[in-house]
Design an enzyme around this catalytic site. Structure first.
Site, PDB file in Angstrom:
ATOM      1  N   LEU A  40      -1.535 -10.510  -4.907  1.00 25.58           N
ATOM      2  CA  LEU A  40      -0.661  -9.529  -5.571  1.00 25.58           C
ATOM      3  C   LEU A  40       0.452  -9.039  -4.668  1.00 25.58           C
ATOM      4  CD1 LEU A  40      -1.625  -6.555  -7.810  1.00 25.58           C
ATOM      5  CD2 LEU A  40      -0.437  -6.044  -5.670  1.00 25.58           C
ATOM      6  N   LEU A  41       1.655  -9.001  -5.237  1.00 23.28           N
ATOM      7  CA  LEU A  41       2.807  -8.380  -4.570  1.00 23.28           C
ATOM      8  C   LEU A  41       3.130  -7.101  -5.319  1.00 23.28           C
ATOM      9  CD1 LEU A  41       6.269 -10.001  -3.782  1.00 23.28           C
ATOM     10  CD2 LEU A  41       6.078  -8.297  -5.598  1.00 23.28           C
ATOM     11  N   ASN A  42       3.481  -6.022  -4.589  1.00 23.81           N
ATOM     12  CA  ASN A  42       4.122  -4.904  -5.295  1.00 23.81           C
ATOM     13  C   ASN A  42       5.406  -4.485  -4.592  1.00 23.81           C
ATOM     14  OD1 ASN A  42       1.583  -3.849  -3.874  1.00 23.81           O
ATOM     15  ND2 ASN A  42       2.429  -1.876  -4.389  1.00 23.81           N
ATOM     16  N   ASP A  43       5.524  -3.285  -4.086  1.00 22.25           N
ATOM     17  CA  ASP A  43       6.841  -2.774  -3.672  1.00 22.25           C
ATOM     18  C   ASP A  43       7.573  -3.622  -2.624  1.00 22.25           C
ATOM     19  OD1 ASP A  43       5.404  -0.788  -4.924  1.00 22.25           O
ATOM     20  OD2 ASP A  43       5.419   0.585  -3.229  1.00 22.25           O
ATOM     21  N   TYR A 102       0.722   0.794   3.746  1.00 19.07           N
ATOM     22  CA  TYR A 102       1.450   1.057   2.507  1.00 19.07           C
ATOM     23  C   TYR A 102       2.965   1.050   2.731  1.00 19.07           C
ATOM     24  CZ  TYR A 102      -2.488   2.045  -0.672  1.00 19.07           C
ATOM     25  OH  TYR A 102      -3.567   1.945  -1.504  1.00 19.07           O
ATOM     26  N   SER A 103       3.706   1.359   1.668  1.00 22.38           N
ATOM     27  CA  SER A 103       5.157   1.134   1.670  1.00 22.38           C
ATOM     28  C   SER A 103       5.906   1.914   2.737  1.00 22.38           C
ATOM     29  CB  SER A 103       5.721   1.492   0.304  1.00 22.38           C
ATOM     30  OG  SER A 103       5.378   0.479  -0.597  1.00 22.38           O
ATOM     31  N   ASP A 162       5.233   6.518   1.752  1.00 22.87           N
ATOM     32  CA  ASP A 162       6.433   5.704   1.530  1.00 22.87           C
ATOM     33  C   ASP A 162       7.672   6.241   2.267  1.00 22.87           C
ATOM     34  OD1 ASP A 162       4.588   4.602  -0.244  1.00 22.87           O
ATOM     35  OD2 ASP A 162       5.448   5.586  -1.994  1.00 22.87           O
TER      36      ASP A 162
HETATM   37  C1  FRU Z   1       4.013   2.213  -5.309  1.00 23.21           C
HETATM   38  C2  FRU Z   1       2.858   2.424  -4.349  1.00 23.21           C
HETATM   39  C3  FRU Z   1       3.289   3.232  -3.133  1.00 23.21           C
HETATM   40  C4  FRU Z   1       2.299   2.795  -2.099  1.00 23.21           C
HETATM   41  C5  FRU Z   1       2.115   1.337  -2.423  1.00 23.21           C
HETATM   42  C6  FRU Z   1       0.745   0.798  -2.173  1.00 23.21           C
HETATM   43  O1  FRU Z   1       3.830   1.104  -6.126  1.00 23.21           O
HETATM   44  O2  FRU Z   1       1.774   3.027  -4.996  1.00 23.21           O
HETATM   45  O3  FRU Z   1       3.325   4.621  -3.345  1.00 23.21           O
HETATM   46  O4  FRU Z   1       2.773   2.973  -0.806  1.00 23.21           O
HETATM   47  O5  FRU Z   1       2.432   1.190  -3.793  1.00 23.21           O
HETATM   48  O6  FRU Z   1       0.719  -0.576  -2.361  1.00 23.21           O
END
Ligand code: FRU
Length: 482
Positions: A40-43, A102-103, A162
């Site tokens: 999984l990729l997110n931010d 985290y981000s 973040d």
């Molecule tokens: C946003 C978030 C950030 C957090 C990160 C964790 O999508 O919830 O607040 O740092 O993703 O993956």
């Protein structure tokens, strides 16, 4: 590098190798967007141009297609379109980040690239701790972790994360996404002379502040920058109720503009405006590049929005980043334009037409079986109505009498059509980027943008149909390289 870090990196790399074939055999694998090699990729994180090269990191869970203890994956590029996958930048190996790196963001200082990110820590009962951490790189590939530089200031819960850092004059500033003790979303501002010792100046925006009223229980991924003389604050608030055409997704991403008083830590601003009106867009991050452009990339996904239903999961990957967009400020509005470098991935021009009369019957444009193409058109005079159909999977519609533009797609959950819409007075121009399982639509020079994943079935039609009432002045369709 600690043994634990080496071990985690080795396990993640093994995961990539083991799943290469199944991931790459997915017909929905995108051709020109950034994706995770597995998992999984997110931010987007740490977006920076450093020594001429663009670096873009991403939140990455290599071991499953769900969330968890995130790594920082890493891409680099000379031109924003040809990307190289770099070795893993951060793995959640130390006590202060054991449940996820985290981000966060990147800055350049004394020739080094410096990352700020959130160390997420949870105990067996789910209690959270949060540390804003620093990591330093001399070569842009390996990162030396310096550990926490910011402890949780008073007045907030442990939902404090973040960090986005920038320089103003000779000082450094950081915005952090936060939840105050009354369980409402905030953006905290911090200041430092040396990037190591940080002072909390206070919350500058959030629910219940600056005339906002109730505005969510947590704000994630803030970003603050100056653009043509105004200060823009981007944030991703959680907990907004849907309101007509607005706030239709599970969580939102948008901006405020105003003026930040750095001395007194006061940010006066106007209304919240959603950055993207499509189905999948969240947690965008910007950077200022060496050409002086403010560039933005978003996550083409939304937390907890049918994430377990994405068709790519059976090929053991999920989510992607958006195309890079250049931000401009015009007439009190933020415009988003796909970066000009995207012209580099144009292959053959499939169609070039002018003075195309639209009718109810529709004009079929043969885009081949390419699955990834760009379509640009401008209208002569004001168009009365417009419809674009592709592969029985997406449809774009504009109705001038209602002043509404919509993107419709076949839901990947139910197979039924679903829509996202916005008010639009005039449709003058349209640019569409289609990839194997995504669409990005830019209207009127980036005045509105719709981003969405979409999953055409195996028999992709290869024909785009345009219909409506009006005249298309110029039309171009290009096949895009993958
Ligand atoms: C946003 C978030 C950030 C957090 C990160 C964790 O999508 O919830 O607040 O740092 O993703 O993956």
């Amino acid at each position: 590098m600690t043994e634990r870090e080496q071990e985690l990196i080795r396990l993640a790399e093994e995961e990539v190798e083991k799943n290469k074939e199944v991931v790459e055999s997915d017909p929905y694998r995108l051709r020109y967007h950034l994706m995770p090699p597995v998992g999984l990729l997110n931010d987007p994180n740490g977006f920076i141009q450093w020594n001429g090269t663009y670096h873009l990191f991403y939140q990455w869970m290599p071991f499953k297609t769900g969330h968890g203890a995130k790594f920082w994956g890493h891409y680099s590029s000379e031109d924003l379109v040809n990307w190289k996958h770099e070795p893993i930048a951060l793995a959640p190996s130390e006590w202060f980040e054991k449940n996820g790196c985290y981000s966060g963001s990147a800055v350049e200082h004394d020739g080094k690239m410096i990352l700020f990110y959130t160390g997420n820590v949870k105990d067996a009962d789910g209690n959270r701790e949060t540390y804003q951490c620093m990591a330093v790189s001399e070569d842009g590939v390996t990162f030396d972790k310096k550990g926490p530089v910011v402890e949780l200031p008073e007045g907030y819960t442990a939902h404090f994360r973040d960090p986005k850092v920038w320089k103003k004059g000779s000082d450094w500033y950081m915005v952090v996404g936060a939840q105050s003790e009354d369980l409402t979303g905030k953006v905290a501002l911090l200041k430092s002379a040396d990037l190591v010792k940080w002072e909390h100046l206070g919350a500058i925006a959030g629910s219940g502040m600056n005339g906002l009223g109730d505005f969510g229980y947590m704000w994630e991924c803030p970003d603050l920058f100056e653009l043509d003389g105004v200060d823009v604050l981007i944030a991703s608030p959680q907990g907004l109720e849907a309101d007509g055409m607005k706030y239709q997704n599970v969580y939102q991403a948008g901006y405020f503009f105003g003026k930040l008083d750095y001395e007194n830590a006061i940010f006066e601003h106007g209304d919240f405006v959603e950055l993207d009106r499509g189905f999948e867009f969240y947690a965008p991050q910007t950077t200022l590049d060496e050409k002086g452009r403010r560039l933005m990339v978003g996550w083409m996904g939304v937390p907890e929005q049918d994430e377990d239903k994405h068709p790519t999961i059976k090929h053991r990957w999920i989510h992607a980043l958006t195309l890079p967009r250049e931000m401009k400020w015009a007439d009190g509005k933020l415009l988003q334009v796909p970066v000009e470098e995207l012209a580099l991935i144009r292959k053959d021009q499939l169609i070039e037409k002018s003075d195309l009369q639209l009718s109810d019957v529709g004009v079929g444009l043969d885009v081949g079986k390419s699955k990834s193409f760009e379509l640009s058109l401008s209208f002569e005079k004001n168009v009365v109505s417009f419809e674009l159909d592709w592969s029985d999977t997406v449809q774009l519609t504009f109705d001038a009498s209602e002043s509404v533009f919509s993107l419709h797609r076949k839901s990947f959950v139910t197979g039924e059509w679903e829509s996202r819409s916005c008010r639009l007075q005039v449709l003058a121009e349209l640019r569409v980027y289609v990839d194997s399982s995504s669409i990005e639509v830019f209207l009127n020079g980036g005045e509105e943008v719709f981003t969405a994943r979409m999953f055409p079935d195996e028999s992709v039609s290869g024909v785009v149909t345009l219909s409506g009432d009006g005249t298309v002045g110029e039309l171009g369709v290009w096949e895009l390289e993958g």
